[in-house]
Design a protein around this motif. Structure first.
Motif, PDB file in Angstrom:
ATOM      1  N   HIS A   1      29.417 -74.358  62.428  1.00  0.00           N
ATOM      2  CA  HIS A   1      28.613 -74.264  63.643  1.00  0.00           C
ATOM      3  C   HIS A   1      28.449 -72.796  64.032  1.00  0.00           C
ATOM      4  CE1 HIS A   1      29.090 -78.599  64.010  1.00  0.00           C
ATOM      5  NE2 HIS A   1      30.395 -78.429  63.871  1.00  0.00           N
ATOM      6  N   ARG A   2      27.206 -72.397  64.169  1.00  0.00           N
ATOM      7  CA  ARG A   2      26.906 -71.012  64.484  1.00  0.00           C
ATOM      8  C   ARG A   2      26.648 -70.829  65.964  1.00  0.00           C
ATOM      9  NH1 ARG A   2      21.430 -68.078  63.112  1.00  0.00           N
ATOM     10  NH2 ARG A   2      21.340 -67.852  65.368  1.00  0.00           N
ATOM     11  N   GLY A   3      27.246 -69.779  66.524  1.00  0.00           N
ATOM     12  CA  GLY A   3      26.990 -69.445  67.919  1.00  0.00           C
ATOM     13  C   GLY A   3      25.908 -68.381  68.028  1.00  0.00           C
ATOM     14  N   TYR A   4      25.762 -67.810  69.210  1.00  0.00           N
ATOM     15  CA  TYR A   4      24.782 -66.756  69.417  1.00  0.00           C
ATOM     16  C   TYR A   4      25.093 -65.558  68.521  1.00  0.00           C
ATOM     17  CZ  TYR A   4      22.981 -69.223  73.501  1.00  0.00           C
ATOM     18  OH  TYR A   4      22.403 -70.153  74.318  1.00  0.00           O
ATOM     19  N   GLY A   5      24.031 -64.868  68.094  1.00  0.00           N
ATOM     20  CA  GLY A   5      24.190 -63.709  67.234  1.00  0.00           C
ATOM     21  C   GLY A   5      23.856 -62.419  67.957  1.00  0.00           C
ATOM     22  N   ALA A   6      24.238 -61.299  67.334  1.00  0.00           N
ATOM     23  CA  ALA A   6      23.983 -59.993  67.940  1.00  0.00           C
ATOM     24  C   ALA A   6      23.707 -58.949  66.868  1.00  0.00           C
ATOM     25  CB  ALA A   6      25.162 -59.559  68.800  1.00  0.00           C
ATOM     26  N   LEU A   7      22.864 -57.999  67.220  1.00  0.00           N
ATOM     27  CA  LEU A   7      22.683 -56.783  66.435  1.00  0.00           C
ATOM     28  C   LEU A   7      23.172 -55.631  67.297  1.00  0.00           C
ATOM     29  CD1 LEU A   7      21.433 -55.388  63.863  1.00  0.00           C
ATOM     30  CD2 LEU A   7      19.426 -54.966  65.301  1.00  0.00           C
ATOM     31  N   ILE A   8      24.193 -54.939  66.842  1.00  0.00           N
ATOM     32  CA  ILE A   8      24.713 -53.787  67.576  1.00  0.00           C
ATOM     33  C   ILE A   8      24.107 -52.537  66.955  1.00  0.00           C
ATOM     34  CG2 ILE A   8      26.767 -52.507  68.240  1.00  0.00           C
ATOM     35  CD1 ILE A   8      28.295 -55.134  68.179  1.00  0.00           C
ATOM     36  N   CYS A   9      23.446 -51.749  67.787  1.00  0.00           N
ATOM     37  CA  CYS A   9      22.690 -50.621  67.260  1.00  0.00           C
ATOM     38  C   CYS A   9      22.636 -49.502  68.297  1.00  0.00           C
ATOM     39  CB  CYS A   9      21.292 -51.077  66.849  1.00  0.00           C
ATOM     40  SG  CYS A   9      20.324 -51.792  68.203  1.00  0.00           S
ATOM     41  N   LEU A  10      21.639 -48.631  68.176  1.00  0.00           N
ATOM     42  CA  LEU A  10      21.506 -47.484  69.073  1.00  0.00           C
ATOM     43  C   LEU A  10      20.349 -47.657  70.062  1.00  0.00           C
ATOM     44  CD1 LEU A  10      22.061 -44.657  66.430  1.00  0.00           C
ATOM     45  CD2 LEU A  10      23.728 -45.554  68.072  1.00  0.00           C
ATOM     46  N   CYS A  11      19.945 -48.893  70.287  1.00  0.00           N
ATOM     47  CA  CYS A  11      18.863 -49.140  71.246  1.00  0.00           C
ATOM     48  C   CYS A  11      19.326 -48.779  72.652  1.00  0.00           C
ATOM     49  CB  CYS A  11      18.403 -50.594  71.182  1.00  0.00           C
ATOM     50  SG  CYS A  11      19.671 -51.801  71.611  1.00  0.00           S
TER      51      CYS A  11
END
Length: 224
Positions: free
Chosen positions: A196-206
């Motif tokens: 089961h997959r939860g919410y995802g994230a991209l951690i970056c320099l935005c």
């Protein structure tokens, strides 16, 4: 820069005197070269043979010294995703990180932030920093982190998977200021009858958070 060199040189020597010398290792110059080799490979899958070749030591010695530096907290080995997904072949090697990203950069003779931004491995150092900061946040909260990474033989990757209760939360890490949905496309691989997959994230320099899809958001490194 001389102050920085003095700080990390003293830090390294203190570590060796406190944690390495008592183990009976005598070839300390070779051990230091081993640490430099490890630092050059942060954020990558652990390849014992490649490390042995680059450091000029046997694979048996690499395994012995890896165990030592992991036990003494100098490195963190991020295990591979433990579940089987359909017919894809998941690579089982852990990924290598230094618990002190600054020390790793110093061992690689990267002298300034500007120099770090221009090298080919800059994203690996950024990834190292993010993973270790997340790891520390879990430890400081008194939690046992269940962190993994995903990579398969088709080249699909997810930098970090955090398991919390019954769900896996996927995270990718990029040095971009312009996050794109294509940077998180492999998140869809985390699914299955018992996965089961939860919410995802991209951690970056935005500069500010933004949605990349209905359940994936880009976050600034400074917000973690």
């Amino acid at each position: 820069m001389r102050g920085r060199d003095k700080f990390f040189n003293n830090l390294l020597n203190e570590y060796i005197e406190r944690d390495i010398v008592p183990t009976g290792i005598r070839h300390l110059d070779t051990f230091k070269q081993f640490l430099k080799t490890l630092a050059s490979k942060i954020g990558q899958e652990l390849q014992v043979n490649a490390i042995a070749s680059a450091a000029g030591i046997s694979t048996a010695t690499v395994k012995e010294w890896l165990s030592l530096v992991e036990d003494t907290g100098l490195i963190y080995l991020l295990p591979a995703f433990p579940n089987k997904i359909e017919s894809k072949s998941i690579i089982k090697e852990p990924k290598l990180y230094f618990t002190d990203t600054g020390l790793a950069a110093w061992l690689c003779q990267i002298s300034t932030p500007e120099a770090l931004r221009t090298i080919q491995q800059s994203n690996f150092f950024f990834e190292n920093f993010v993973v270790i900061e997340l790891l520390k946040s879990w430890f400081h909260s008194g939690k046992n982190p269940r962190f993994y990474h995903y990579r398969d033989t088709k080249g699909n990757t997810i930098d970090l998977l955090i398991k919390n209760r019954s769900k896996y939360y996927p995270i990718n890490i990029e040095t971009t200021v312009k996050p794109q949905a294509s940077m998180v496309k492999d998140f869809d691989l985390i699914k299955g009858e018992h996965i089961h997959r939860g919410y995802g994230a991209l951690i970056c320099l935005c500069e500010k958070p933004e949605f990349l899809s209905s359940d994936v958001m880009a976050h600034s490194i400074w917000s973690i």
